[in-house]
Write an enzyme that holds these catalytic residues in place. Structure first.
Site, PDB file in Angstrom:
ATOM      1  N   PHE A 154       0.862  -1.187   0.000  1.00 18.54           N
ATOM      2  CA  PHE A 154       0.000   0.000   0.000  1.00 18.54           C
ATOM      3  C   PHE A 154       0.893   1.231   0.000  1.00 18.54           C
ATOM      4  CE2 PHE A 154      -2.343   3.563   1.615  1.00 18.54           C
ATOM      5  CZ  PHE A 154      -3.484   3.512   0.839  1.00 18.54           C
TER       6      PHE A 154
ATOM      7  N   ASP B 201       9.319   2.995   2.045  1.00 17.56           N
ATOM      8  CA  ASP B 201       8.113   3.752   2.383  1.00 17.56           C
ATOM      9  C   ASP B 201       7.867   3.572   3.883  1.00 17.56           C
ATOM     10  OD1 ASP B 201       5.600   4.720   2.907  1.00 17.56           O
ATOM     11  OD2 ASP B 201       4.666   3.881   1.107  1.00 17.56           O
TER      12      ASP B 201
ATOM     13  N   LYS C 236       2.384  10.936   7.145  1.00 15.86           N
ATOM     14  CA  LYS C 236       1.549  10.683   8.325  1.00 15.86           C
ATOM     15  C   LYS C 236       2.046  11.421   9.578  1.00 15.86           C
ATOM     16  CE  LYS C 236      -1.209   6.872   6.816  1.00 15.86           C
ATOM     17  NZ  LYS C 236      -0.778   5.919   5.802  1.00 15.86           N
TER      18      LYS C 236
HETATM   19  C1  PLP Z   1      -0.961   5.995   4.345  1.00 16.01           C
HETATM   20  C2  PLP Z   1       0.122   5.479   3.513  1.00 16.01           C
HETATM   21  C3  PLP Z   1       0.425   6.057   2.270  1.00 16.01           C
HETATM   22  C4  PLP Z   1      -0.412   7.154   1.653  1.00 16.01           C
HETATM   23  O1  PLP Z   1      -0.461   8.300   2.432  1.00 16.01           O
HETATM   24  P1  PLP Z   1      -1.624   9.383   2.164  1.00 16.01           P
HETATM   25  O2  PLP Z   1      -1.246  10.542   3.041  1.00 16.01           O
HETATM   26  O3  PLP Z   1      -2.918   8.745   2.571  1.00 16.01           O
HETATM   27  O4  PLP Z   1      -1.594   9.712   0.705  1.00 16.01           O
HETATM   28  C5  PLP Z   1       1.506   5.551   1.568  1.00 16.01           C
HETATM   29  N1  PLP Z   1       2.258   4.540   2.061  1.00 16.01           N
HETATM   30  C6  PLP Z   1       1.989   3.960   3.241  1.00 16.01           C
HETATM   31  C7  PLP Z   1       2.871   2.862   3.743  1.00 16.01           C
HETATM   32  C8  PLP Z   1       0.901   4.397   3.999  1.00 16.01           C
HETATM   33  O5  PLP Z   1       0.621   3.794   5.166  1.00 16.01           O
END
Ligand code: PLP
Length: 401
Positions: A141, A226, A255
């Site tokens: 994700f 990520d 985040k």
């Molecule tokens: C939440 C998340 C995203 C996307 O972040 P948004 O601010 O919702 O666009 C990307 N990678 C990971 C691992 C995430 O948990």
């Protein structure tokens, strides 16, 4: 004051149904607790998917935001502002890197990393133009933009949003051999979550991340981690990669970097990577704005003390000890995670993840299901041990354990 039912009916009528929220309507929040429009209190064991690592209404973060609100909030990048250099240099230092490219949301930071890797591939590595490949993991994700969903394996996230962006190779997560086979001379990057959050808090096998590091170094490929959800204290370290002593080439952050106050994301790397950008080649009106930098700076200062990483380690050990006791009792089939972060697989006989989440809500505890029978537990790192224990009591009660 609107009742819960009215507020939900109105939201259903006037907003796109791209989410399926639990049926409560939050009016205020403090620390690890939220209060709904009817005055009921709930323990937040989700923390905005780790955007709220420092809790709701954190004093330090609110003070930093308030002070900046009174001075200047937005300049665009057409001008310098007096919080920008500090934010970039402090964030780079926190990551042990040289340069920062600030954006707003996580998905934008991932997009930025993809663009960085491609440009680096063409201009530094020497990949023929238009042929760059990025290797990603199944069940990833990384966000919701058209390019990012192009390499998703989740049908809900991907179906009917094509045509898709080419240039991505998907391999099973945790499988070094598959990864080694997928890397060719045109591969510019491997993009991975060091722990897969949305997939159910999947921790890769020991040695995987260090193996990825070794492989990418040998093959002149960027390792892009990520850490949007796994980073900034959640696992007991500043970065989840640290658990294997791994330093990626590129950190993707978001985040919690915005302290639950404003959206702040960033790509962080050394000069030989982020140095590929020239004026006009990438940007964002809001990226690196003064308010974002002020809040981000306070987040970095809080992380530098190690206090939150320490809490996540200590409370996380407790959380995992308690959750593991539930395995084998007929209610829980598996528990995964690190620090104050857990994916709990519920025996389907006890209900779906959604049903368990709704029952927990009725008892005053908020979690969220992911993929059928898994619930995700990620309370703010400021939660007290007493509150955490109370939340676990409610979980045991719902599971009949
Ligand atoms: C939440 C998340 C995203 C996307 O972040 P948004 O601010 O919702 O666009 C990307 N990678 C990971 C691992 C995430 O948990």
């Amino acid at each position: 004051m609107s009742t819960t039912a009215d507020a939900i009916r109105s939201a259903d009528a006037h907003s796109a149904h791209n989410y399926h929220p639990l049926p409560l309507v939050v009016a205020s929040a403090e620390g690890a607790w939220m209060t709904d429009v009817e005055g009921r209190r709930y323990l937040d064991m989700l923390a905005g998917y780790s955007a709220l690592n420092f809790g709701h209404g954190n004093r330090r973060l609110l003070d930093a935001a308030r002070a900046q609100l009174e001075r200047v909030t937005l300049t665009s990048r057409a001008f310098h502002h007096d919080r920008f250099a500090d934010f970039c240099s402090e964030l780079a230092a926190l990551c042990g890197k040289e340069m920062v490219l600030p954006m707003n949301t996580g998905a934008e930071a991932v997009e930025t990393a993809v663009k960085t890797a491609r440009k680096w591939g063409y201009e530094v590595k020497g990949v023929p133009d238009g042929h760059a490949k990025i290797v990603v993991a199944a069940d990833n994700f990384h966000g919701r933009t058209t390019t990012v969903v192009s390499f998703s394996t989740d049908h809900d996230a991907r179906d009917h949003f094509g045509p898709y962006t080419p240039g991505f190779e998907i391999v099973p997560y945790g499988d070094l051999t598959a990864l080694a086979h997928a890397v060719t001379e045109n591969t510019v990057a491997v993009l991975l979550e060091p722990i897969q959050g949305e997939a159910g808090v999947l921790v890769p096998p020991a040695g995987y991340l260090s193996g990825v590091r070794e492989l990418t170094r040998e093959r002149n490929v960027l390792f892009m981690a990520d850490e949007i959800q796994s980073g900034l204290g959640r696992t007991g370290r500043t970065f989840a990669c640290e658990h294997e002593g791994v330093v990626p080439d590129v950190y993707i952050l978001g985040k919690a970097l915005g302290g639950g106050v404003v959206p702040v994301s960033a790509v962080v790397a050394d000069r030989d990577v982020l140095g590929v950008f020239r004026p006009g080649q990438h940007g964002s009106t809001f990226g690196g704005n003064p308010l974002a930098c002020a809040v981000g700076l306070e987040v970095i200062a809080m992380l530098r003390t190690g206090e939150f990483q320490g809490r996540a380690t200590e409370l996380g050990e407790h959380l995992h000890r308690e959750l593991n006791l539930l395995i084998g009792g007929g209610a829980v089939t598996a528990v995964r995670g690190r620090g104050l972060w857990a994916g709990v697989d519920i025996d389907p006989s006890r209900g779906t993840g959604r049903e368990i989440s709704e029952k927990l809500m009725e008892l005053g505890v908020l979690v969220k299901d992911t993929h059928g029978s898994t619930i995700r537990i990620a309370p703010p790192l400021v939660i007290s041990k007493e509150d955490l224990d109370w939340g676990l009591d409610q979980l045991r009660s719902v599971l009949g354990a």
